[in-house]
Design an enzyme around this catalytic site. Structure first.
Site, PDB file in Angstrom:
ATOM      1  N   HIS A   1       0.878  -1.632   0.006  1.00 36.78           N
ATOM      2  CA  HIS A   1       0.086  -0.275  -0.020  1.00 36.78           C
ATOM      3  C   HIS A   1       0.598   1.041   0.637  1.00 36.78           C
ATOM      4  CE1 HIS A   1      -2.878  -2.315   0.722  1.00 36.78           C
ATOM      5  NE2 HIS A   1      -2.968  -2.898   1.775  1.00 36.78           N
TER       6      HIS A   1
HETATM    7  O1  V1P Z   1     -10.022   0.574   7.253  1.00 38.62           O
HETATM    8  C1  V1P Z   1      -8.834   1.271   7.570  1.00 38.62           C
HETATM    9  C2  V1P Z   1      -8.659   2.749   7.585  1.00 38.62           C
HETATM   10  C3  V1P Z   1      -9.092   3.121   8.883  1.00 38.62           C
HETATM   11  N1  V1P Z   1     -10.252   4.311   8.620  1.00 38.62           N
HETATM   12  C4  V1P Z   1     -10.095   5.365   8.775  1.00 38.62           C
HETATM   13  C5  V1P Z   1     -10.108   3.393   7.130  1.00 38.62           C
HETATM   14  N2  V1P Z   1      -7.668   0.171   7.207  1.00 38.62           N
HETATM   15  C6  V1P Z   1      -7.737  -1.227   7.520  1.00 38.62           C
HETATM   16  C7  V1P Z   1      -6.015  -1.206   7.630  1.00 38.62           C
HETATM   17  C8  V1P Z   1      -6.149  -3.295   6.735  1.00 38.62           C
HETATM   18  C9  V1P Z   1      -4.345  -2.609   6.231  1.00 38.62           C
HETATM   19  C10 V1P Z   1      -4.221  -4.120   5.181  1.00 38.62           C
HETATM   20  C11 V1P Z   1      -3.177  -3.961   4.586  1.00 38.62           C
HETATM   21  C12 V1P Z   1      -2.197  -5.887   3.771  1.00 38.62           C
HETATM   22  O2  V1P Z   1      -3.233  -5.422   2.202  1.00 38.62           O
HETATM   23  C13 V1P Z   1      -0.606  -5.254   3.698  1.00 38.62           C
HETATM   24  C14 V1P Z   1       0.118  -5.274   4.517  1.00 38.62           C
HETATM   25  O3  V1P Z   1      -2.832  -6.413   4.811  1.00 38.62           O
HETATM   26  C15 V1P Z   1      -7.479  -1.646   8.900  1.00 38.62           C
HETATM   27  C16 V1P Z   1      -8.163  -2.229   9.405  1.00 38.62           C
HETATM   28  C17 V1P Z   1      -9.315  -3.427   8.843  1.00 38.62           C
HETATM   29  N3  V1P Z   1      -9.961  -4.225   9.498  1.00 38.62           N
HETATM   30  O4  V1P Z   1      -9.381  -3.149   7.344  1.00 38.62           O
HETATM   31  N4  V1P Z   1      -6.772  -0.847  10.260  1.00 38.62           N
HETATM   32  C18 V1P Z   1      -7.227  -1.891  11.221  1.00 38.62           C
HETATM   33  N5  V1P Z   1      -8.594  -2.469  11.064  1.00 38.62           N
HETATM   34  C19 V1P Z   1      -6.933  -1.997  12.670  1.00 38.62           C
HETATM   35  C20 V1P Z   1      -6.889  -2.128  13.630  1.00 38.62           C
HETATM   36  C21 V1P Z   1      -6.388  -2.242  15.273  1.00 38.62           C
HETATM   37  C22 V1P Z   1      -5.228  -1.682  15.128  1.00 38.62           C
HETATM   38  C23 V1P Z   1      -5.104  -0.480  14.081  1.00 38.62           C
HETATM   39  C24 V1P Z   1      -5.513  -1.142  12.649  1.00 38.62           C
HETATM   40 ZN    ZN Z   2      -3.987  -7.009   3.415  1.00 39.62          ZN
END
Ligand code: V1P
Ligand code: ZN
Ligand code: CA
Length: 395
Positions: free
Chosen positions: A148
């Site tokens: 990303h």
């Molecule tokens: O959904 C979001 C953002 C935060 N909101 C404002 C929208 N972020 C996701 C990011 C997922 C990243 C995936 C990375 C990869 O593709 C490559 C290494 O795997 C996110 C999520 C989710 N459930 O999608 N962030 C988190 N969960 C999160 C949970 C707890 C603490 C910190 C981040």
């Molecule tokens: Zn992923």
């Protein structure tokens, strides 16, 4: 013990920096660099290092990072104080501001961040160099795959796009590189970096739901900017999927799509991102893939007989990440039929695997499997669309 020997006629290399594993994003953050320790532990307990060239890689240099990333971004990444340290209150300009999307919940500023990023990038650049100079046919970099990150922006747990750095290195010696991304998320950073070239084709398989699943991009019709004279038009392929896809459906899609792309694009090298968050039971993922179906993608790519880098990526249930990446290491070596299904007794942290097999059933992983929202009709349409895009791609 399992008589794992070097494959005849080709070389597999394993690129890792054990210092990476000691870094922490924070207590509640899903990204756990420790999953790399668990992976290495399984790879080693099966005896696979005997069959590979094993490299302890150095961190990427500033110049290497700078081949894609902007200097002001790198400078800030290298100097931004960890979030739990008091800010510079004498300089209100700098107090508590968020720059380059750094310091939120997704991309926290933690201790040793710059070292962690340089080490991850170092594994991928090292892997790419071994492919370029012909010392390796399949180079494995489980510490990379952070798809990303943008030129001047962190995103979704990714700060440095090691894949882009690796592909840039491959482009020095190979005319065309095929990027394949089986992480459950859209590989937006890599796609964007190569939007305007026809020397890289990017293909991402992912869960797609514009307003409820990160990052929200990667629809079927998003095939690269179609502005006039853009050689990169039609060279971005997206495979948007719904919850619950199975091994059988995924393998069919993967082979239909990658087989056709191979015929039309004729890649001279492959960069395969193996994010393990597409597995059933992942903390963030939504699919029903098993270790076997995930690994079948690696096996299919290997059979194409093209030099290949294999990257890690997402994966938020460490025991499943370790299973998948150890199995995929065995596929690279070609010893998958020699290693027993049972997790070896002497595996460090064996108790973390819960079930003592490399291939737990969906029932063991999930109890109740997630509902499959992918209809055969929709999957047919996707394959049809991709085949149509490829008519624009030179033979
Ligand atoms: O959904 C979001 C953002 C935060 N909101 C404002 C929208 N972020 C996701 C990011 C997922 C990243 C995936 C990375 C990869 O593709 C490559 C290494 O795997 C996110 C999520 C989710 N459930 O999608 N962030 C988190 N969960 C999160 C949970 C707890 C603490 C910190 C981040
Ligand atoms: Zn992923
Ligand atoms: Ca993907």
């Amino acid at each position: 013990e399992y008589n794992i020997v070097r494959p005849k006629g080709y070389t597999v290399s394993y690129h890792a920096n054990p210092e990476m594993e000691k870094h922490h994003f924070g207590q509640t953050h899903p990204m756990k660099p420790w999953r790399l320790t668990l992976t290495k532990s399984l790879v080693t307990s099966y005896g696979m290092p005997f069959a590979m060239d094993n490299y302890n890689t150095r961190p990427a240099t500033y110049e290497e990072l700078n081949s894609f990333h902007a200097s002001d971004y790198l400078d800030y990444l290298g100097t931004a104080p960890p979030e739990d340290q008091p800010r510079d209150i004498d300089n209100p300009d700098k107090a508590g501001e968020v720059k380059f999307n750094l310091g939120g919940s997704d991309c926290p500023l933690f201790h040793g961040l710059f070292d962690y990023c340089s080490m991850s990038a170092g594994t991928s650049v090292d892997a790419a160099r071994k492919i370029c100079n012909g010392q390796s046919d399949i180079a494995i970099a489980w510490g990379g795959g952070l798809h990303h990150a943008k030129r001047s922006e962190a995103s979704g747990f990714c700060y440095i796009n090691d894949i882009v750095l690796g592909i840039l290195q491959l482009l020095r010696c190979y005319p065309r590189v095929l990027y394949i991304d089986i992480d459950v998320h859209h590989g937006d950073g890599v796609e964007e970096a190569f939007f305007s070239t026809d020397r890289v084709m990017t293909v991402s398989f992912h869960k797609y739901h514009p307003d409820s699943f990160f990052p929200g991009t990667g629809g079927l019709d998003d095939n690269g900017p179609k502005s006039e004279h853009n050689p990169g038009a039609h060279h971005a392929i997206n495979v948007p999927l719904n919850d619950g896809i199975t091994d059988e459906q995924y393998s069919w899609l993967f082979e239909s799509i990658i087989g056709k792309i191979n015929e039309h694009f004729r890649p001279s090298a492959i960069a395969l991102q193996c994010g393990a968050d597409s597995l059933a039971g992942d903390r963030l993922g939504r699919f029903n893939l098993q270790v076997q179906g995930h690994g079948a993608c690696v096996e299919y790519c290997k059979k194409l007989g093209i030099p290949m880098i294999i990257f890690g990526g997402g994966g938020y249930t460490p025991r499943n990440v370790a299973r998948a990446w150890a199995h995929e290491t065995s596929i690279a070596i070609g010893c998958q039929n020699k290693i027993p299904e049972e997790i070896p007794q002497h595996t460090p942290w064996r108790e973390h695997f819960i079930h003592d097999t490399l291939f737990p059933t969906l029932e063991q992983i999930l109890g109740e499997p997630r509902a499959n929202r992918n209809t055969p009709k929709r999957l047919q349409e996707i394959v049809q669309h991709v085949h149509e895009q490829l008519r624009f791609v030179g033979h």
